[in-house]
Design a protein around this motif. Structure first.
Motif, PDB file in Angstrom:
ATOM      1  N   ASP A  31       0.873  -0.684  -0.041  1.00 55.07           N
ATOM      2  CA  ASP A  31      -0.100  -0.077  -0.006  1.00 55.07           C
ATOM      3  C   ASP A  31       0.749   1.223  -0.212  1.00 55.07           C
ATOM      4  O   ASP A  31       2.228   0.888   0.164  1.00 55.07           O
ATOM      5  CB  ASP A  31      -0.708   0.146   1.097  1.00 55.07           C
ATOM      6  CG  ASP A  31      -2.277  -1.031   0.832  1.00 55.07           C
ATOM      7  OD1 ASP A  31      -2.268  -1.277   1.906  1.00 55.07           O
ATOM      8  OD2 ASP A  31      -2.018  -1.687  -0.040  1.00 55.07           O
ATOM      9  N   THR A  33       0.472   5.804   0.539  1.00 52.47           N
ATOM     10  CA  THR A  33      -0.280   6.899   0.656  1.00 52.47           C
ATOM     11  C   THR A  33       0.190   8.181   0.380  1.00 52.47           C
ATOM     12  O   THR A  33       1.198   8.664  -0.267  1.00 52.47           O
ATOM     13  CB  THR A  33       0.374   7.127   2.650  1.00 52.47           C
ATOM     14  OG1 THR A  33       0.417   5.736   2.806  1.00 52.47           O
ATOM     15  CG2 THR A  33      -0.400   8.380   3.534  1.00 52.47           C
ATOM     16  N   THR A  98      -6.516   9.017  -3.654  1.00 54.14           N
ATOM     17  CA  THR A  98      -6.857   7.585  -2.752  1.00 54.14           C
ATOM     18  C   THR A  98      -7.273   6.835  -3.409  1.00 54.14           C
ATOM     19  O   THR A  98      -7.381   7.361  -4.740  1.00 54.14           O
ATOM     20  CB  THR A  98      -7.795   7.629  -1.540  1.00 54.14           C
ATOM     21  OG1 THR A  98      -8.903   8.607  -1.882  1.00 54.14           O
ATOM     22  CG2 THR A  98      -6.896   9.001  -0.621  1.00 54.14           C
ATOM     23  N   LYS A 126      -3.169  -0.266  -3.276  1.00 58.77           N
ATOM     24  CA  LYS A 126      -4.326   0.670  -2.569  1.00 58.77           C
ATOM     25  C   LYS A 126      -3.374   1.686  -1.631  1.00 58.77           C
ATOM     26  O   LYS A 126      -2.544   1.528  -1.364  1.00 58.77           O
ATOM     27  CB  LYS A 126      -4.564  -0.195  -1.353  1.00 58.77           C
ATOM     28  CG  LYS A 126      -5.793   0.704  -0.756  1.00 58.77           C
ATOM     29  CD  LYS A 126      -6.010  -0.299   0.725  1.00 58.77           C
ATOM     30  CE  LYS A 126      -7.034   0.611   1.313  1.00 58.77           C
ATOM     31  NZ  LYS A 126      -8.082   0.129   2.247  1.00 58.77           N
ATOM     32  N   ASN A 128      -4.093   5.318  -0.147  1.00 55.68           N
ATOM     33  CA  ASN A 128      -4.392   5.827   1.477  1.00 55.68           C
ATOM     34  C   ASN A 128      -3.991   6.861   1.630  1.00 55.68           C
ATOM     35  O   ASN A 128      -3.407   7.108   1.079  1.00 55.68           O
ATOM     36  CB  ASN A 128      -4.097   4.827   2.392  1.00 55.68           C
ATOM     37  CG  ASN A 128      -4.662   3.480   2.895  1.00 55.68           C
ATOM     38  OD1 ASN A 128      -5.150   2.611   2.636  1.00 55.68           O
ATOM     39  ND2 ASN A 128      -3.359   2.757   2.639  1.00 55.68           N
ATOM     40  N   ASP A 132      -4.435   6.748   7.714  1.00 56.24           N
ATOM     41  CA  ASP A 132      -4.659   5.957   7.278  1.00 56.24           C
ATOM     42  C   ASP A 132      -4.052   4.531   8.009  1.00 56.24           C
ATOM     43  O   ASP A 132      -2.972   4.491   7.938  1.00 56.24           O
ATOM     44  CB  ASP A 132      -5.590   5.277   6.404  1.00 56.24           C
ATOM     45  CG  ASP A 132      -6.864   6.488   6.163  1.00 56.24           C
ATOM     46  OD1 ASP A 132      -6.997   6.677   6.867  1.00 56.24           O
ATOM     47  OD2 ASP A 132      -7.049   6.186   4.974  1.00 56.24           O
ATOM     48  N   ILE A 134      -1.639   1.907   7.264  1.00 57.83           N
ATOM     49  CA  ILE A 134      -1.032   0.943   5.805  1.00 57.83           C
ATOM     50  C   ILE A 134      -1.133  -0.633   6.549  1.00 57.83           C
ATOM     51  O   ILE A 134       0.054  -0.653   7.169  1.00 57.83           O
ATOM     52  CB  ILE A 134       0.253   1.875   5.354  1.00 57.83           C
ATOM     53  CG1 ILE A 134      -0.542   2.919   5.437  1.00 57.83           C
ATOM     54  CG2 ILE A 134       0.466   1.244   4.132  1.00 57.83           C
ATOM     55  CD1 ILE A 134       0.996   4.122   4.564  1.00 57.83           C
TER      56      ILE A 134
END
Length: 136
Positions: A31, A33, A98, A126, A128, A132, A134
């Protein structure tokens, strides 16, 4: 007769054209950010790939991520030469929003005693919001 059968079996295995392996396995990369540096690597093994026969598409195109092959510096007799290694794909950048980013690696491998094989691998990342959790 047994020796002939054993020879045929070894010959068939030697000529086999195994599928390329991707690392990491599965279809997910770590993931990321929004607004923070992202870095991930994909390694293609068990295959011969070059610039001309492999491509990487990132969608959406305005995701903030880009790809490049690993650059290796070779030195011979005091001279340095840089070469791109398309067996090692680097995904980096700063995600802009996001959601989900798709990394599609496609093309074909080069064959030696047999024709090459198709490459078709999709990874998901993904992205975020800052703050959030991760999950990797």
């Amino acid at each position: 007769m047994k020796k002939i059968i054993v020879f045929i079996i070894f010959f068939l295995f030697a000529c086999a054209n195994p599928a390329p392996n991707f690392s990491p396995g599965g279809n997910k990369l770590p993931d990321g950010t929004v607004g923070q540096a992202y870095f991930s690597e994909v390694e293609i093994t068990n295959a011969v790939v070059f610039k001309e026969n492999v491509g990487v598409n990132i969608s959406p195109m305005d995701s903030g991520l880009r790809w490049k092959p690993e650059v290796i510096t070779l030195e011979r007799e005091g001279q340095k030469k840089e070469e791109e290694d398309y067996h090692h794909i680097i995904i980096s950048g700063k995600p802009k929003k996001t959601g989900e980013i798709l990394i599609h690696i496609n093309g074909y491998t080069m064959g030696t005693s047999t024709p090459g094989r198709k490459i078709d691998k999709v990874y998901r990342i993904k992205i975020n919001r800052a703050g959030d959790n991760i999950m990797h």
